[in-house]
Write an enzyme that holds these catalytic residues in place. Structure first.
Site, PDB file in Angstrom:
ATOM      1  CD  GLN A 287       1.870  44.268  -5.414  1.00 25.03           C
ATOM      2  OE1 GLN A 287       2.535  43.883  -4.448  1.00 25.03           O
ATOM      3  NE2 GLN A 287       1.712  43.526  -6.508  1.00 25.03           N
ATOM      4  CE1 TYR A 320      -4.007  34.928 -14.207  1.00 24.09           C
ATOM      5  CE2 TYR A 320      -2.246  35.702 -15.648  1.00 24.09           C
ATOM      6  CZ  TYR A 320      -3.068  34.691 -15.206  1.00 24.09           C
ATOM      7  OH  TYR A 320      -2.951  33.422 -15.742  1.00 24.09           O
ATOM      8  CD  GLU A 344      -8.703  40.051 -11.501  1.00 24.46           C
ATOM      9  OE1 GLU A 344      -9.026  39.144 -10.716  1.00 24.46           O
ATOM     10  OE2 GLU A 344      -7.512  40.345 -11.752  1.00 24.46           O
ATOM     11  CG  ASP A 387       0.839  41.441 -11.098  1.00 27.15           C
ATOM     12  OD1 ASP A 387       1.505  40.585 -10.482  1.00 27.15           O
ATOM     13  OD2 ASP A 387       0.379  42.460 -10.550  1.00 27.15           O
ATOM     14  CB  CYS A 414       4.514  37.753  -5.399  1.00 28.51           C
ATOM     15  SG  CYS A 414       3.138  36.605  -5.627  1.00 28.51           S
TER      16      CYS A 414
END
Length: 458
Positions: A287, A320, A344, A387, A414
Protein backbone atom coordinates in the site's frame (compact mmCIF):
# COMPACT_ATOMS: atom_id res chain seq x y z
CA UNK A 1 -20.69 28.38 -26.53
CA UNK A 2 -17.51 29.56 -28.14
CA UNK A 3 -14.54 27.85 -29.72
CA UNK A 4 -11.14 28.85 -30.99
CA UNK A 5 -8.20 27.00 -32.51
CA UNK A 6 -4.67 27.03 -31.07
CA UNK A 7 -1.47 25.02 -31.29
CA UNK A 8 -1.56 22.08 -28.86
CA UNK A 9 1.89 20.75 -27.84
CA UNK A 10 2.17 17.25 -26.44
CA UNK A 11 -1.16 16.07 -27.85
CA UNK A 12 -1.68 14.33 -31.18
CA UNK A 13 -2.83 16.69 -33.89
CA UNK A 14 -1.77 20.16 -34.90
CA UNK A 15 -4.68 22.14 -33.55
CA UNK A 16 -6.76 22.27 -30.39
CA UNK A 17 -10.16 23.77 -29.73
CA UNK A 18 -11.36 25.50 -26.61
CA UNK A 19 -15.02 25.45 -25.61
CA UNK A 20 -17.00 27.06 -22.81
CA UNK A 21 -18.71 24.46 -20.65
CA UNK A 22 -21.04 24.18 -17.68
CA UNK A 23 -19.41 21.49 -15.56
CA UNK A 24 -21.82 18.73 -14.58
CA UNK A 25 -21.65 15.87 -12.08
CA UNK A 26 -18.49 14.00 -11.17
CA UNK A 27 -17.93 10.65 -12.87
CA UNK A 28 -15.68 7.68 -12.19
CA UNK A 29 -12.15 8.26 -13.49
CA UNK A 30 -11.27 11.74 -12.25
CA UNK A 31 -13.39 13.88 -14.54
CA UNK A 32 -16.79 15.56 -14.62
CA UNK A 33 -19.47 15.31 -17.27
CA UNK A 34 -20.30 18.27 -19.49
CA UNK A 35 -22.10 18.67 -22.81
CA UNK A 36 -21.33 20.70 -25.90
CA UNK A 37 -23.80 20.83 -28.77
CA UNK A 38 -25.29 17.53 -27.69
CA UNK A 39 -21.96 15.72 -27.27
CA UNK A 40 -20.71 14.40 -23.93
CA UNK A 41 -17.35 15.79 -22.85
CA UNK A 42 -15.40 14.31 -19.96
CA UNK A 43 -13.63 17.34 -18.52
CA UNK A 44 -10.81 17.20 -15.97
CA UNK A 45 -9.69 19.85 -13.47
CA UNK A 46 -13.17 21.31 -13.00
CA UNK A 47 -15.72 21.14 -10.16
CA UNK A 48 -19.45 20.45 -10.61
CA UNK A 49 -21.35 23.72 -11.02
CA UNK A 50 -18.46 25.71 -12.48
CA UNK A 51 -18.43 27.53 -15.80
CA UNK A 52 -15.09 27.01 -17.51
CA UNK A 53 -13.17 27.31 -20.71
CA UNK A 54 -11.80 23.86 -21.57
CA UNK A 55 -9.22 22.68 -24.06
CA UNK A 56 -10.22 19.61 -26.06
CA UNK A 57 -7.52 16.95 -25.75
CA UNK A 58 -9.33 14.10 -27.49
CA UNK A 59 -11.97 15.20 -29.97
CA UNK A 60 -12.30 12.76 -32.85
CA UNK A 61 -15.47 13.56 -34.78
CA UNK A 62 -16.38 9.86 -34.86
CA UNK A 63 -15.96 9.37 -31.09
CA UNK A 64 -18.99 8.92 -28.82
CA UNK A 65 -17.51 11.38 -26.34
CA UNK A 66 -14.66 13.87 -26.10
CA UNK A 67 -12.14 14.73 -23.39
CA UNK A 68 -10.98 18.14 -22.22
CA UNK A 69 -8.86 20.00 -19.65
CA UNK A 70 -9.95 23.20 -17.92
CA UNK A 71 -7.74 26.13 -18.95
CA UNK A 72 -9.77 29.03 -17.50
CA UNK A 73 -12.40 29.27 -14.77
CA UNK A 74 -15.15 31.74 -15.63
CA UNK A 75 -17.40 31.04 -12.63
CA UNK A 76 -15.59 29.29 -9.77
CA UNK A 77 -16.93 26.88 -7.17
CA UNK A 78 -16.50 27.98 -3.53
CA UNK A 79 -14.59 24.70 -3.11
CA UNK A 80 -11.86 25.69 -5.58
CA UNK A 81 -8.40 26.38 -4.12
CA UNK A 82 -4.99 27.16 -5.60
CA UNK A 83 -3.38 23.95 -6.78
CA UNK A 84 -0.44 22.94 -4.56
CA UNK A 85 1.63 21.73 -7.54
CA UNK A 86 2.17 24.00 -10.53
CA UNK A 87 2.97 21.14 -12.92
CA UNK A 88 -0.33 19.40 -12.13
CA UNK A 89 -2.37 22.64 -12.34
CA UNK A 90 -4.15 22.43 -15.69
CA UNK A 91 -4.58 26.18 -16.10
CA UNK A 92 -0.96 26.99 -15.32
CA UNK A 93 0.47 24.04 -17.29
CA UNK A 94 -1.43 24.79 -20.49
CA UNK A 95 -0.56 28.46 -20.02
CA UNK A 96 3.10 27.37 -20.27
CA UNK A 97 2.43 25.35 -23.40
CA UNK A 98 2.21 21.80 -22.10
CA UNK A 99 -0.38 19.47 -20.51
CA UNK A 100 -0.40 18.92 -16.73
CA UNK A 101 1.22 15.87 -15.15
CA UNK A 102 -1.13 13.18 -13.96
CA UNK A 103 -1.56 11.96 -10.42
CA UNK A 104 -2.96 15.05 -8.69
CA UNK A 105 -6.11 15.75 -10.67
CA UNK A 106 -8.14 16.84 -7.61
CA UNK A 107 -5.50 19.20 -6.22
CA UNK A 108 -7.61 22.27 -7.08
CA UNK A 109 -10.44 21.14 -4.75
CA UNK A 110 -10.73 21.39 -0.97
CA UNK A 111 -10.12 18.04 0.73
CA UNK A 112 -13.63 18.03 2.17
CA UNK A 113 -15.21 18.44 -1.27
CA UNK A 114 -12.83 15.87 -2.79
CA UNK A 115 -14.14 13.32 -0.31
CA UNK A 116 -17.76 14.19 -1.05
CA UNK A 117 -17.11 13.77 -4.76
CA UNK A 118 -15.51 10.38 -4.17
CA UNK A 119 -18.50 9.33 -2.08
CA UNK A 120 -20.81 10.43 -4.90
CA UNK A 121 -18.90 8.23 -7.35
CA UNK A 122 -19.00 5.21 -5.03
CA UNK A 123 -22.73 5.63 -4.37
CA UNK A 124 -23.46 6.01 -8.09
CA UNK A 125 -21.46 2.88 -9.00
CA UNK A 126 -23.17 0.81 -6.30
CA UNK A 127 -26.57 1.96 -7.53
CA UNK A 128 -25.86 1.45 -11.23
CA UNK A 129 -23.84 -1.78 -11.11
CA UNK A 130 -25.07 -3.48 -7.94
CA UNK A 131 -28.62 -2.13 -7.69
CA UNK A 132 -28.02 -0.74 -4.20
CA UNK A 133 -29.81 2.42 -3.10
CA UNK A 134 -28.18 2.38 0.35
CA UNK A 135 -25.68 0.40 2.42
CA UNK A 136 -26.10 -0.47 6.11
CA UNK A 137 -23.73 1.57 8.24
CA UNK A 138 -22.65 3.86 5.40
CA UNK A 139 -24.46 7.14 4.91
CA UNK A 140 -23.53 7.47 1.23
CA UNK A 141 -21.66 10.73 1.74
CA UNK A 142 -18.75 9.67 3.90
CA UNK A 143 -15.19 8.99 2.78
CA UNK A 144 -12.92 8.94 5.82
CA UNK A 145 -9.72 10.95 6.07
CA UNK A 146 -6.65 8.85 6.92
CA UNK A 147 -3.37 9.97 8.45
CA UNK A 148 -4.13 13.57 9.35
CA UNK A 149 -1.18 13.79 11.71
CA UNK A 150 1.34 12.32 9.28
CA UNK A 151 0.41 14.55 6.33
CA UNK A 152 -0.16 17.74 8.30
CA UNK A 153 -3.85 17.66 7.44
CA UNK A 154 -3.16 18.98 3.94
CA UNK A 155 -3.16 15.65 2.10
CA UNK A 156 0.51 15.92 1.10
CA UNK A 157 3.58 13.80 1.83
CA UNK A 158 1.81 10.44 2.05
CA UNK A 159 3.23 8.41 -0.87
CA UNK A 160 5.91 5.94 0.21
CA UNK A 161 6.16 4.69 -3.38
CA UNK A 162 6.40 6.66 -6.59
CA UNK A 163 6.87 5.91 -10.26
CA UNK A 164 8.59 8.28 -12.67
CA UNK A 165 9.28 8.36 -16.38
CA UNK A 166 12.43 9.76 -17.99
CA UNK A 167 12.53 12.43 -20.71
CA UNK A 168 14.50 11.81 -23.93
CA UNK A 169 17.19 14.08 -22.44
CA UNK A 170 17.57 11.91 -19.33
CA UNK A 171 15.61 14.06 -16.87
CA UNK A 172 13.18 12.74 -14.28
CA UNK A 173 9.62 13.27 -15.44
CA UNK A 174 5.98 12.22 -15.32
CA UNK A 175 3.48 11.54 -18.05
CA UNK A 176 0.56 13.79 -18.76
CA UNK A 177 -2.83 12.06 -18.47
CA UNK A 178 -3.50 9.73 -21.44
CA UNK A 179 -0.49 11.12 -23.28
CA UNK A 180 3.00 10.10 -24.31
CA UNK A 181 4.20 13.59 -23.37
CA UNK A 182 6.64 13.53 -20.42
CA UNK A 183 6.89 16.64 -18.26
CA UNK A 184 10.20 17.14 -16.38
CA UNK A 185 9.66 17.32 -12.59
CA UNK A 186 11.72 18.71 -9.72
CA UNK A 187 9.45 17.72 -6.85
CA UNK A 188 6.71 15.26 -5.93
CA UNK A 189 4.57 16.93 -3.23
CA UNK A 190 2.49 13.80 -2.59
CA UNK A 191 5.62 11.78 -1.77
CA UNK A 192 7.24 11.39 1.65
CA UNK A 193 10.34 13.47 2.37
CA UNK A 194 12.61 10.44 1.94
CA UNK A 195 11.69 10.27 -1.76
CA UNK A 196 12.09 13.97 -2.46
CA UNK A 197 15.38 14.07 -0.56
CA UNK A 198 16.89 11.68 -3.13
CA UNK A 199 16.79 14.59 -5.61
CA UNK A 200 16.46 12.24 -8.55
CA UNK A 201 15.82 15.26 -10.79
CA UNK A 202 19.49 16.26 -10.40
CA UNK A 203 20.73 12.95 -11.83
CA UNK A 204 21.47 12.23 -15.50
CA UNK A 205 19.15 9.26 -16.16
CA UNK A 206 19.99 8.67 -19.80
CA UNK A 207 19.68 4.96 -20.57
CA UNK A 208 16.73 4.51 -18.19
CA UNK A 209 13.07 4.50 -19.20
CA UNK A 210 11.41 4.36 -15.79
CA UNK A 211 12.34 4.84 -12.15
CA UNK A 212 10.46 3.22 -9.26
CA UNK A 213 11.14 4.37 -5.70
CA UNK A 214 10.10 2.82 -2.38
CA UNK A 215 10.79 4.62 0.91
CA UNK A 216 9.22 2.68 3.81
CA UNK A 217 7.25 4.67 6.37
CA UNK A 218 9.29 3.06 9.16
CA UNK A 219 12.38 4.92 7.96
CA UNK A 220 14.27 1.82 6.82
CA UNK A 221 16.52 1.80 3.76
CA UNK A 222 14.88 3.12 0.54
CA UNK A 223 15.10 1.26 -2.76
CA UNK A 224 15.47 2.81 -6.23
CA UNK A 225 14.63 0.58 -9.20
CA UNK A 226 16.00 1.53 -12.62
CA UNK A 227 14.18 0.11 -15.66
CA UNK A 228 16.76 0.37 -18.45
CA UNK A 229 16.09 1.15 -22.08
CA UNK A 230 16.96 -1.52 -24.63
CA UNK A 231 20.70 -1.72 -25.15
CA UNK A 232 21.69 0.09 -21.95
CA UNK A 233 24.88 -1.41 -20.55
CA UNK A 234 25.34 -2.39 -16.89
CA UNK A 235 28.18 0.14 -16.62
CA UNK A 236 25.71 2.96 -17.33
CA UNK A 237 23.33 1.76 -14.60
CA UNK A 238 26.24 1.53 -12.16
CA UNK A 239 27.14 5.15 -12.97
CA UNK A 240 23.60 6.26 -12.15
CA UNK A 241 23.59 4.26 -8.90
CA UNK A 242 26.85 5.95 -7.88
CA UNK A 243 25.09 9.34 -7.91
CA UNK A 244 22.60 8.26 -5.23
CA UNK A 245 23.25 8.45 -1.46
CA UNK A 246 25.25 5.53 -0.08
CA UNK A 247 22.45 4.42 2.26
CA UNK A 248 20.02 3.86 -0.63
CA UNK A 249 19.65 0.43 -2.26
CA UNK A 250 19.66 0.42 -6.06
CA UNK A 251 18.60 -2.35 -8.43
CA UNK A 252 17.73 -2.80 -12.09
CA UNK A 253 14.20 -3.82 -13.01
CA UNK A 254 13.37 -5.77 -16.17
CA UNK A 255 10.29 -3.96 -17.58
CA UNK A 256 8.80 -7.17 -19.00
CA UNK A 257 9.60 -9.93 -16.51
CA UNK A 258 9.76 -7.70 -13.38
CA UNK A 259 13.00 -9.50 -12.51
CA UNK A 260 15.25 -7.50 -10.18
CA UNK A 261 19.05 -7.47 -10.24
CA UNK A 262 21.14 -5.96 -7.47
CA UNK A 263 23.29 -2.95 -8.27
CA UNK A 264 23.97 -1.88 -4.68
CA UNK A 265 22.53 -2.83 -1.31
CA UNK A 266 19.30 -4.83 -1.15
CA UNK A 267 16.74 -5.72 -3.79
CA UNK A 268 13.95 -5.37 -1.25
CA UNK A 269 12.61 -3.03 1.42
CA UNK A 270 11.41 -3.77 4.93
CA UNK A 271 7.94 -2.51 5.74
CA UNK A 272 6.27 -2.53 9.17
CA UNK A 273 2.57 -2.76 10.01
CA UNK A 274 0.31 -4.17 12.73
CA UNK A 275 3.26 -5.36 14.81
CA UNK A 276 4.94 -7.28 11.99
CA UNK A 277 7.86 -6.70 9.62
CA UNK A 278 7.44 -7.49 5.94
CA UNK A 279 10.02 -7.98 3.22
CA UNK A 280 8.81 -6.63 -0.15
CA UNK A 281 11.08 -7.35 -3.11
CA UNK A 282 11.51 -5.07 -6.12
CA UNK A 283 8.25 -3.62 -7.41
CA UNK A 284 6.17 -6.04 -5.31
CA UNK A 285 2.84 -4.69 -4.08
CA UNK A 286 2.55 -2.67 -0.89
CA UNK A 287 0.00 0.00 0.00
CA UNK A 288 1.43 3.38 -1.01
CA UNK A 289 -0.10 5.63 1.67
CA UNK A 290 2.12 5.61 4.74
CA UNK A 291 -0.87 4.97 7.03
CA UNK A 292 -2.80 2.64 4.71
CA UNK A 293 -1.65 -0.74 6.08
CA UNK A 294 -2.74 0.05 9.64
CA UNK A 295 -6.00 1.64 8.46
CA UNK A 296 -6.95 -1.31 6.28
CA UNK A 297 -6.01 -3.92 8.87
CA UNK A 298 -8.14 -2.04 11.39
CA UNK A 299 -11.15 -1.89 9.08
CA UNK A 300 -10.95 -5.56 8.07
CA UNK A 301 -10.53 -6.89 11.61
CA UNK A 302 -13.31 -4.62 12.84
CA UNK A 303 -15.75 -6.23 10.41
CA UNK A 304 -14.61 -9.84 10.85
CA UNK A 305 -14.12 -9.83 14.60
CA UNK A 306 -17.23 -7.74 15.19
CA UNK A 307 -19.29 -10.27 13.26
CA UNK A 308 -17.78 -13.22 15.12
CA UNK A 309 -16.05 -14.60 12.02
CA UNK A 310 -12.45 -14.18 13.22
CA UNK A 311 -11.45 -15.87 16.48
CA UNK A 312 -9.02 -18.47 17.88
CA UNK A 313 -9.46 -21.71 15.97
CA UNK A 314 -11.10 -20.11 12.93
CA UNK A 315 -10.40 -21.31 9.38
CA UNK A 316 -9.71 -18.33 7.12
CA UNK A 317 -8.04 -17.35 3.85
CA UNK A 318 -6.22 -14.29 2.53
CA UNK A 319 -6.73 -14.07 -1.24
CA UNK A 320 -4.49 -11.93 -3.46
CA UNK A 321 -2.36 -11.85 -0.33
CA UNK A 322 0.70 -10.00 -1.61
CA UNK A 323 3.58 -10.10 0.85
CA UNK A 324 1.22 -11.17 3.64
CA UNK A 325 -0.06 -7.98 5.28
CA UNK A 326 -3.43 -9.48 6.21
CA UNK A 327 -2.09 -13.04 6.46
CA UNK A 328 0.07 -12.17 9.47
CA UNK A 329 -2.84 -10.47 11.23
CA UNK A 330 -5.13 -13.42 10.53
CA UNK A 331 -2.50 -15.80 11.94
CA UNK A 332 -2.41 -13.77 15.15
CA UNK A 333 -6.19 -13.86 15.44
CA UNK A 334 -6.78 -17.57 14.79
CA UNK A 335 -3.79 -18.75 16.82
CA UNK A 336 -2.11 -22.13 16.45
CA UNK A 337 -5.47 -23.94 16.71
CA UNK A 338 -6.74 -22.22 13.55
CA UNK A 339 -5.55 -22.16 9.96
CA UNK A 340 -4.83 -19.53 7.33
CA UNK A 341 -4.63 -20.20 3.59
CA UNK A 342 -2.67 -17.40 1.88
CA UNK A 343 -2.92 -17.21 -1.93
CA UNK A 344 -0.90 -14.94 -4.21
CA UNK A 345 -0.45 -15.18 -7.97
CA UNK A 346 2.90 -13.41 -8.40
CA UNK A 347 5.79 -15.81 -7.80
CA UNK A 348 8.20 -13.22 -6.39
CA UNK A 349 5.64 -11.76 -4.03
CA UNK A 350 4.62 -15.23 -2.88
CA UNK A 351 8.28 -15.92 -2.02
CA UNK A 352 8.26 -12.77 0.10
CA UNK A 353 5.17 -14.03 1.91
CA UNK A 354 6.93 -17.31 2.69
CA UNK A 355 9.85 -15.44 4.24
CA UNK A 356 7.54 -13.13 6.16
CA UNK A 357 5.35 -15.94 7.57
CA UNK A 358 7.90 -18.71 8.03
CA UNK A 359 7.43 -18.68 11.82
CA UNK A 360 3.63 -19.16 11.67
CA UNK A 361 2.86 -22.92 11.45
CA UNK A 362 -0.87 -22.28 11.05
CA UNK A 363 -0.28 -20.52 7.70
CA UNK A 364 -0.21 -22.33 4.36
CA UNK A 365 1.15 -20.17 1.53
CA UNK A 366 0.24 -21.14 -2.04
CA UNK A 367 1.29 -19.40 -5.24
CA UNK A 368 -1.34 -19.56 -7.98
CA UNK A 369 -4.63 -18.29 -9.30
CA UNK A 370 -7.24 -17.79 -6.59
CA UNK A 371 -10.02 -19.78 -8.25
CA UNK A 372 -7.70 -22.73 -8.99
CA UNK A 373 -6.29 -22.88 -5.47
CA UNK A 374 -9.75 -22.77 -3.89
CA UNK A 375 -10.83 -25.69 -6.07
CA UNK A 376 -7.77 -27.71 -5.09
CA UNK A 377 -7.97 -26.94 -1.37
CA UNK A 378 -11.64 -27.06 -0.35
CA UNK A 379 -12.43 -26.45 3.30
CA UNK A 380 -15.15 -24.90 5.42
CA UNK A 381 -14.03 -21.29 5.78
CA UNK A 382 -15.20 -19.04 8.54
CA UNK A 383 -14.04 -15.98 6.59
CA UNK A 384 -12.14 -14.86 3.51
CA UNK A 385 -10.26 -11.65 2.85
CA UNK A 386 -10.43 -10.62 -0.79
CA UNK A 387 -8.01 -7.87 -1.93
CA UNK A 388 -7.84 -8.11 -5.73
CA UNK A 389 -6.05 -5.78 -8.16
CA UNK A 390 -7.84 -2.79 -9.67
CA UNK A 391 -9.74 -4.97 -12.17
CA UNK A 392 -11.54 -6.65 -9.28
CA UNK A 393 -12.24 -10.34 -8.75
CA UNK A 394 -14.57 -10.95 -11.69
CA UNK A 395 -17.43 -13.37 -12.12
CA UNK A 396 -15.36 -16.58 -12.28
CA UNK A 397 -13.57 -15.83 -9.01
CA UNK A 398 -16.78 -14.73 -7.29
CA UNK A 399 -18.44 -18.00 -8.29
CA UNK A 400 -15.52 -19.98 -6.87
CA UNK A 401 -15.66 -17.96 -3.64
CA UNK A 402 -19.34 -18.77 -3.32
CA UNK A 403 -18.60 -22.45 -3.92
CA UNK A 404 -16.20 -22.37 -0.94
CA UNK A 405 -19.20 -21.49 1.31
CA UNK A 406 -17.49 -19.02 3.66
CA UNK A 407 -19.55 -17.47 6.43
CA UNK A 408 -18.36 -13.99 5.44
CA UNK A 409 -16.01 -12.14 3.09
CA UNK A 410 -14.11 -8.94 3.79
CA UNK A 411 -13.59 -7.28 0.39
CA UNK A 412 -10.83 -4.65 0.05
CA UNK A 413 -11.00 -2.67 -3.20
CA UNK A 414 -9.21 0.27 -4.80
CA UNK A 415 -11.72 0.73 -7.63
CA UNK A 416 -15.41 1.56 -7.04
CA UNK A 417 -16.53 0.31 -10.46
CA UNK A 418 -15.04 -3.19 -10.29
CA UNK A 419 -16.05 -3.40 -6.63
CA UNK A 420 -19.68 -2.50 -7.40
CA UNK A 421 -19.77 -4.97 -10.30
CA UNK A 422 -18.55 -7.78 -8.02
CA UNK A 423 -21.03 -6.81 -5.30
CA UNK A 424 -23.72 -7.20 -7.94
CA UNK A 425 -22.56 -10.78 -8.59
CA UNK A 426 -22.71 -11.56 -4.87
CA UNK A 427 -26.19 -10.06 -4.58
CA UNK A 428 -27.44 -12.14 -7.51
CA UNK A 429 -26.26 -15.22 -5.59
CA UNK A 430 -28.19 -14.33 -2.44
CA UNK A 431 -25.50 -12.44 -0.53
CA UNK A 432 -25.71 -8.95 0.91
CA UNK A 433 -23.41 -6.02 1.53
CA UNK A 434 -23.77 -5.71 5.28
CA UNK A 435 -21.03 -3.18 6.03
CA UNK A 436 -18.94 -0.62 4.16
CA UNK A 437 -16.18 1.87 4.92
CA UNK A 438 -14.64 4.21 2.35
CA UNK A 439 -11.12 5.49 3.06
CA UNK A 440 -9.33 8.42 1.44
CA UNK A 441 -5.95 6.74 0.94
CA UNK A 442 -5.16 8.82 -2.15
CA UNK A 443 -5.73 12.53 -1.34
CA UNK A 444 -5.74 14.94 -4.30
CA UNK A 445 -6.52 12.11 -6.72
CA UNK A 446 -9.86 10.60 -7.71
CA UNK A 447 -8.98 7.23 -6.15
CA UNK A 448 -10.35 5.81 -2.91
CA UNK A 449 -10.24 2.50 -1.05
CA UNK A 450 -13.25 0.59 0.22
CA UNK A 451 -13.50 -2.15 2.82
CA UNK A 452 -16.76 -4.11 2.78
CA UNK A 453 -18.34 -6.99 4.65
CA UNK A 454 -20.32 -9.47 2.55
CA UNK A 455 -22.39 -12.31 4.02
CA UNK A 456 -25.18 -14.65 2.89
CA UNK A 457 -28.65 -13.21 3.28
CA UNK A 458 -30.39 -14.60 6.38
Amino acid sequence: MTAKTQTQPGISGDAATEVVLEVGPVAHGGHCVARHEGRVIFVRHGIPGEKVRARLTDADETAKFWRADVVEVLEASPDRVDHFWHLADSRRAWGHGHPPVGGAEFGHITLARQRRLKADVLAEQLKRLAGLESVPGWDGGSVEAVGGASDGGNGLGWRTRASFSVTPGGKLGMHAHRSGHIVPVREMPLAVDAINELRLWDIDLQGVERVEVAAPANGSRPLVLLAPAAGTRPKRLAAIAAQLPADVSVASLDPESAAVEQLRGRTWVQETAAGHDYRVTGAGFWQIHRDAPEALVGAVTQFLQGGGYLHPGAVVADLYAGAGLFTAVLADAVGETGSVLSVEGAAGTSRDARKNLHAAPQVEIVQGRVERVLRQKPRNFDALILDPPRAGAGKAVVNQLLAAHPRAIAYVSCDPASFARDVGYFRQAGWELSGLRALDLYPHTHHLETVALLAPRP
